[in-house]
Design an enzyme around this catalytic site. Structure first.
Site, PDB file in Angstrom:
ATOM      1  N   MET A   8     -18.291 -36.305  -8.402  1.00  0.00           N
ATOM      2  CA  MET A   8     -19.879 -35.257  -8.873  1.00  0.00           C
ATOM      3  C   MET A   8     -19.085 -33.455  -9.550  1.00  0.00           C
ATOM      4  SD  MET A   8     -21.468 -36.208  -5.391  1.00  0.00           S
ATOM      5  CE  MET A   8     -22.834 -35.239  -5.681  1.00  0.00           C
ATOM      6  N   GLU A   9     -19.137 -33.277 -10.538  1.00  0.00           N
ATOM      7  CA  GLU A   9     -19.072 -32.400 -11.105  1.00  0.00           C
ATOM      8  C   GLU A   9     -19.319 -31.122  -9.814  1.00  0.00           C
ATOM      9  OE1 GLU A   9     -19.402 -29.497 -15.274  1.00  0.00           O
ATOM     10  OE2 GLU A   9     -20.599 -30.629 -14.350  1.00  0.00           O
ATOM     11  N   CYS A  98     -22.961 -38.431 -17.928  1.00  0.00           N
ATOM     12  CA  CYS A  98     -23.400 -37.034 -17.107  1.00  0.00           C
ATOM     13  C   CYS A  98     -24.699 -36.626 -17.651  1.00  0.00           C
ATOM     14  CB  CYS A  98     -22.329 -35.765 -17.729  1.00  0.00           C
ATOM     15  SG  CYS A  98     -22.820 -33.982 -17.182  1.00  0.00           S
ATOM     16  N   LYS A 139     -18.118 -44.794 -18.214  1.00  0.00           N
ATOM     17  CA  LYS A 139     -18.568 -45.039 -16.777  1.00  0.00           C
ATOM     18  C   LYS A 139     -20.241 -44.254 -18.068  1.00  0.00           C
ATOM     19  CE  LYS A 139     -21.518 -42.991 -12.967  1.00  0.00           C
ATOM     20  NZ  LYS A 139     -20.955 -41.746 -11.853  1.00  0.00           N
ATOM     21  N   GLY A 200     -25.934 -45.679  -8.446  1.00  0.00           N
ATOM     22  CA  GLY A 200     -27.145 -44.972  -8.169  1.00  0.00           C
ATOM     23  C   GLY A 200     -28.250 -45.236  -6.268  1.00  0.00           C
ATOM     24  N   GLU A 201     -28.522 -44.472  -6.245  1.00  0.00           N
ATOM     25  CA  GLU A 201     -29.518 -44.722  -4.478  1.00  0.00           C
ATOM     26  C   GLU A 201     -28.680 -45.183  -3.365  1.00  0.00           C
ATOM     27  OE1 GLU A 201     -32.293 -43.208  -3.858  1.00  0.00           O
ATOM     28  OE2 GLU A 201     -31.526 -41.028  -5.931  1.00  0.00           O
ATOM     29  N   GLY A 223     -21.964 -41.385  -4.894  1.00  0.00           N
ATOM     30  CA  GLY A 223     -21.835 -40.385  -5.280  1.00  0.00           C
ATOM     31  C   GLY A 223     -22.152 -39.687  -3.679  1.00  0.00           C
ATOM     32  N   ARG A 224     -22.773 -39.500  -4.320  1.00  0.00           N
ATOM     33  CA  ARG A 224     -23.820 -38.632  -3.097  1.00  0.00           C
ATOM     34  C   ARG A 224     -24.396 -39.248  -2.037  1.00  0.00           C
ATOM     35  NH1 ARG A 224     -29.779 -37.526  -5.597  1.00  0.00           N
ATOM     36  NH2 ARG A 224     -29.508 -40.252  -6.594  1.00  0.00           N
TER      37      ARG A 224
END
Length: 321
Positions: A8-9, A98, A139, A200-201, A223-224
Site C-alpha cells: 500500500m503506497e 495501481c 499483480k 480485495g474486500e 491490504g486494508r
C-alpha cells in the site's frame, strides 16, 4: 493456503511490515512499488523500499518480502529486475494494478491493462533477465475501463512466464468501492494454469472463506483488512485449523502503533511520523471502537509523544467530535 500482505503506497513500508509480521499468520509481503522510468536507479533506492534485502529478503520475523517494480519500458524493467536480484531479491513482482491517476497518467500500473501485449513484453523481458531461481510474479486488476480484461491479461502474463498472478477484484474505474467481484477472479483463474491469488474486500475471517469459495483461489492477498485489524491473518490461520483465537485488544494494537512509531522516528521528523500514524489510525477505526472514539482528538496532534499518550488513554464512552 497462503496469506500475503499487500503493498500500500505510503503506508505499508518496511517498519509496518516488521510490526505486522510479528503478529503472525502472514506468509509473504510485497514492497511498495519502485518506479522505473529511463535511468538506472542506484542500489540505495532498492534498499529504501526493501531494506529486507540486507536480511536475505526476510523480515525480522523471517517472512519473505518480494520487491515490486512499476513501469512500462520492458528493457528498463528487465534491467531493474536484474539489479533487484543482484541485490538479493528472492522474488520480483510487477505492478499492473495501481489505480492512482498520477501513476496511470505516466503509463504505469493499471492503465497497462489496456495493452495486454505490452504487459506480456514487460514480463517476458524481466523473466528472461532475472535468474531462473527468482520467481517473477505480477499483480493486476480486472481491467482499466471495465472488468472485461481479466482473462486476456492473465493469459498474457502466463504466456510471458509469470509464475503467480495476484488479481484485485475490481477495475481501475471501480477503485476501491465495494463490492469486490471475486467471481470475475474465478473466470481468470479458470483460464490459466499458473497460481492465481485473490485480492480485495477481505476484512474478516468470514470474508476470507467467502472469497476463497467464490474465487476458487487457495491463496489471498490482504491490504486494508490487515491494517484495520492487525490480527486478521492470525485469526484466519487459526480458522484454517478449525480453531479460534481471542481478538486483539486495543492496548495490544496501540503497542503495535508505538513500535511502528519508534521505528519511523529513526529516519523521519515527528510531523511525518504522526502523519503515518494517522493513516494507520484511520484504518484502525474500522477494527476498534476505541480508535473511532479517539480519532477526533488524535487527528489534530502533530507530535509523536502526545499522539501515543492520546491513544493510551482509557476510553469509556464516545467523546464529542
Amino acid at each position: 493456503m497462503r496469506i500475503i500482505l499487500a503493498p500500500m503506497e505510503g503506508l505499508v513500508d518496511a517498519p509496518i511490515r516488521e510490526t505486522l509480521t510479528k503478529v503472525g499468520g502472514i506468509d509473504r509481503c510485497v514492497t511498495e512499488f519502485i518506479r522505473v522510468t529511463h535511468g538506472m536507479l542506484p542500489p540505495r533506492i532498492f534498499y529504501k523500499y526493501a531494506p529486507e534485502l540486507h536480511n536475505n529478503s526476510l523480515t525480522e520475523a523471517g517472512i519473505p518480502v518480494a520487491v515490486q517494480l512499476l513501469g512500462s519500458d520492458p528493457v528498463q524493467m528487465a534491467r531493474h529486475g536484474t539489479k533487484a536480484a543482484e541485490l538479493g531479491a528472492t522474488q520480483v513482482d510487477i505492478n499492473f494494478g495501481c489505480p492512482a491517476k498520477t501513476v496511470n497518467k505516466h503509463k504505469g500500473g493499471c492503465v497497462l491493462m489496456r495493452e495486454p501485449e505490452l504487459m506480456h513484453e514487460i514480463v517476458a523481458q524481466v523473466r528472461q533477465a532475472v535468474p531462473a531461481s527468482v520467481p517473477v510474479t505480477a499483480k493486476m486488476r480486472l481491467g482499466y475501463d471495465d472488468r472485461s480484461m481479466g482473462v486476456a491479461c492473465a493469459q498474457a502474463l502466463e504466456a510471458a512466464g509469470a509464475e503467480e498472478i495476484v488479481i484485485h477484484a475490481r477495475s481501475k474505474v471501480d477503485g476501491y468501492k465495494p463490492p469486490a467481484y471475486w467471481e470475475e477472479i474465478a473466470r481468470a483463474r479458470e483460464a490459466v494454469r499458473v497460481r492465481v491469488i485473490a485480492n480485495g474486500e477481505i476484512w474478516t475471517v468470514d470474508d476470507y472463506w467467502r472469497c476463497r469459495e467464490v474465487s476458487g483461489c487457495d491463496d489471498v492477498m490482504i491490504g486494508r483488512g490487515l491494517i484495520a485489524r492487525p490480527d486478521l491473518a492470525r485469526k484466519i490461520r487459526a480458522s484454517q485449523r478449525g480453531e479460534s483465537v481471542p481478538d486483539m485488544t486495543w492496548p495490544e494494537a496501540v503497542a503495535l502503533v508505538r513500535e511502528y512509531a519508534m521505528a519511523l522516528q529513526t529516519r523521519l521528523e515527528d510531523r511525518f511520523v504522526t502523519g503515518r500514524i494517522k493513516q494507520w489510525l484511520n484504518y484502525l477505526r474500522q477494527g476498534f471502537v476505541e480508535a473511532e472514539v479517539l480519532w477526533p482528538e488524535a487527528r489534530k496532534i502533530r507530535q509523536v509523544a502526545p499522539m501515543l499518550a492520546c491513544l493510551q488513554q482509557p476510553v469509556t464512552e464516545p467523546r464529542a467530535a
